[in-house]
Design a protein around this motif. Structure first.
Motif, PDB file in Angstrom:
ATOM      1  N   ALA A   1      27.486  29.622  43.869  1.00  0.00           N
ATOM      2  CA  ALA A   1      26.346  30.476  43.545  1.00  0.00           C
ATOM      3  C   ALA A   1      25.088  29.930  44.216  1.00  0.00           C
ATOM      4  O   ALA A   1      24.888  28.718  44.304  1.00  0.00           O
ATOM      5  CB  ALA A   1      26.147  30.533  42.041  1.00  0.00           C
TER       6      ALA A   1
ATOM      7  N   HIS B   1      21.842  34.966  43.724  1.00  0.00           N
ATOM      8  CA  HIS B   1      23.171  35.536  43.978  1.00  0.00           C
ATOM      9  C   HIS B   1      24.220  34.780  43.152  1.00  0.00           C
ATOM     10  O   HIS B   1      24.947  33.927  43.671  1.00  0.00           O
ATOM     11  CB  HIS B   1      23.522  35.458  45.467  1.00  0.00           C
TER      12      HIS B   1
ATOM     13  N   LEU C   1      27.690  34.057  41.058  1.00  0.00           N
ATOM     14  CA  LEU C   1      29.070  34.402  41.387  1.00  0.00           C
ATOM     15  C   LEU C   1      29.550  35.586  40.556  1.00  0.00           C
ATOM     16  O   LEU C   1      29.314  35.652  39.350  1.00  0.00           O
ATOM     17  CB  LEU C   1      29.995  33.206  41.132  1.00  0.00           C
ATOM     18  N   LYS C   2      30.227  36.501  41.220  1.00  0.00           N
ATOM     19  CA  LYS C   2      30.827  37.632  40.524  1.00  0.00           C
ATOM     20  C   LYS C   2      32.186  37.225  39.978  1.00  0.00           C
ATOM     21  O   LYS C   2      32.752  36.202  40.370  1.00  0.00           O
ATOM     22  CB  LYS C   2      30.949  38.819  41.475  1.00  0.00           C
ATOM     23  N   ILE C   3      32.713  38.020  39.081  1.00  0.00           N
ATOM     24  CA  ILE C   3      33.981  37.705  38.441  1.00  0.00           C
ATOM     25  C   ILE C   3      35.094  37.555  39.478  1.00  0.00           C
ATOM     26  O   ILE C   3      35.973  36.696  39.359  1.00  0.00           O
ATOM     27  CB  ILE C   3      34.355  38.774  37.376  1.00  0.00           C
ATOM     28  N   ARG C   4      35.053  38.373  40.531  1.00  0.00           N
ATOM     29  CA  ARG C   4      36.080  38.291  41.573  1.00  0.00           C
ATOM     30  C   ARG C   4      36.011  36.938  42.289  1.00  0.00           C
ATOM     31  O   ARG C   4      37.043  36.340  42.598  1.00  0.00           O
ATOM     32  CB  ARG C   4      35.887  39.424  42.575  1.00  0.00           C
ATOM     33  N   ASP C   5      34.786  36.452  42.541  1.00  0.00           N
ATOM     34  CA  ASP C   5      34.622  35.153  43.202  1.00  0.00           C
ATOM     35  C   ASP C   5      35.094  34.016  42.300  1.00  0.00           C
ATOM     36  O   ASP C   5      35.693  33.040  42.768  1.00  0.00           O
ATOM     37  CB  ASP C   5      33.160  34.931  43.580  1.00  0.00           C
ATOM     38  N   LYS C   6      34.830  34.138  40.996  1.00  0.00           N
ATOM     39  CA  LYS C   6      35.265  33.104  40.064  1.00  0.00           C
ATOM     40  C   LYS C   6      36.787  33.017  40.001  1.00  0.00           C
ATOM     41  O   LYS C   6      37.362  31.927  39.958  1.00  0.00           O
ATOM     42  CB  LYS C   6      34.691  33.378  38.678  1.00  0.00           C
TER      43      LYS C   6
END
Length: 314
Positions: A241, A245, A247-252
């Motif tokens: 992060a 910006h 982190l989105k759930i997909r990135d996590k």
């Protein structure tokens, strides 16, 4: 007389072997003779440093392997090679054990000629010839290899002119609030077999993201420290992060998958530091630290090859 002495020593060694000898297990794993011409070339010249070495080339390489395997200084290596029968068996019961000065000069010559890198390349060729090529992907990581800073003041210059024995090129850095002095070992480990395929040594302050050991076509798993860094292979670096910006759930979820993949890359460092006792070096330059690291990684690969052979006997 010599044949009787060798017979007697082999008989004495049989008792040690019965108790278990790791050196006897790793000795036949690779073909040591392929390293002979690499070392011989260092002495094949017309300069004042020409002429053949007085000690067998394979014995010299194995001395450096013993040193890295047991984390020994040059004087201690000389003492134990003369004292321990398992060491002498690994060396082939040579008539003469190299002394500390010979070991130091040999290692320096490897550095000066770049033959240490060619020895590493030959090891990789032998690994590939066993059908252990990189297939699934690779893991890049780095770890601190500390050194003694000596008594030099922080604001005094380092480098070749430094009036100290141990901190000519080592540097200070801080991570998670803890200071480290010395060097950093960067490695690339294949995910299929857990073998170290490439390595680089830098001073401690060099950021992980500045070193890219990957090749085109490889899937490279790396932690957040490499975020934003270049990558010649397919970039499977964990995302981080940044301001504005999150982190989105997909990135996590992606990061979690990469964590599972790259966790195996930590094992070599555990072996290097806890088994080989090579997490701290008493050397003065990055080149010397790199050669030390190279032979430690050489030993790790021998250990890993032995494990793979035991788990998958043919």
């Amino acid at each position: 007389m010599k044949s009787f002495e060798k017979y007697f020593m082999n008989k004495q060694y049989s008792r040690v072997k019965a108790l278990g000898d790791k050196l006897a297990e790793i000795d036949p794993i690779i073909d040591w003779e392929f390293f002979r011409p690499i070392v011989s070339e260092m002495y094949d010249n017309d300069s004042e440093r020409g002429g053949r070495p007085n000690i067998d080339e394979i014995v010299m390489i194995k001395m450096l392997v013993l040193q890295s395997w047991y984390g020994l200084s040059d004087p201690e290596l000389e003492r134990q090679a003369n004292d321990r029968i398992s060491f002498q068996k690994f060396l082939g019961f040579p008539e003469r054990i190299p002394d500390r000065s010979t070991v130091w000069a040999f290692r320096e010559r490897l550095i000066d000629t770049g033959k240490d890198e060619i020895i590493w390349e030959e090891l990789q060729k032998q690994i590939d010839s066993k059908g252990l090529e990189v297939k699934e992907g690779v893991i890049q990581d780095a770890t601190f290899i500390t050194a003694d800073p000596g008594h030099q003041r922080v604001n005094e210059p380092r480098g070749p002119e430094a009036k100290t024995r141990r901190n000519k090129e080592g540097e200070w850095t801080k991570k998670n609030g803890k200071s480290h002095f010395g060097y950093k070992l960067h490695t690339l480990v294949d995910m299929d077999y857990g073998l170290i395929r490439r390595l680089e040594t830098t001073t401690a302050e060099v950021h992980d993201s500045q070193i890219d050991l990957s090749k085109s076509g490889e899937v490279v798993y790396r932690d957040r420290g490499y975020f934003g860094g270049s990558c010649k292979g397919y970039n499977a670096t964990m995302k981080r992060a940044v301001r504005g910006h999150p982190l989105k759930i997909r990135d996590k979820l992606r990061n979690k998958r990469i964590v599972r993949k790259r966790s195996a890359g930590e094992r070599p460092y555990a072996v290097i530091k806890n088994i080989f006792k090579s997490g701290h070096l008493l050397v003065t330059t990055t080149l010397r630290a790199h050669t030390k690291n190279l032979f430690t990684c050489f030993c790790y690969n021998l250990l890993q090859l032995n494990t793979l052979q035991k788990n998958n006997p043919t």
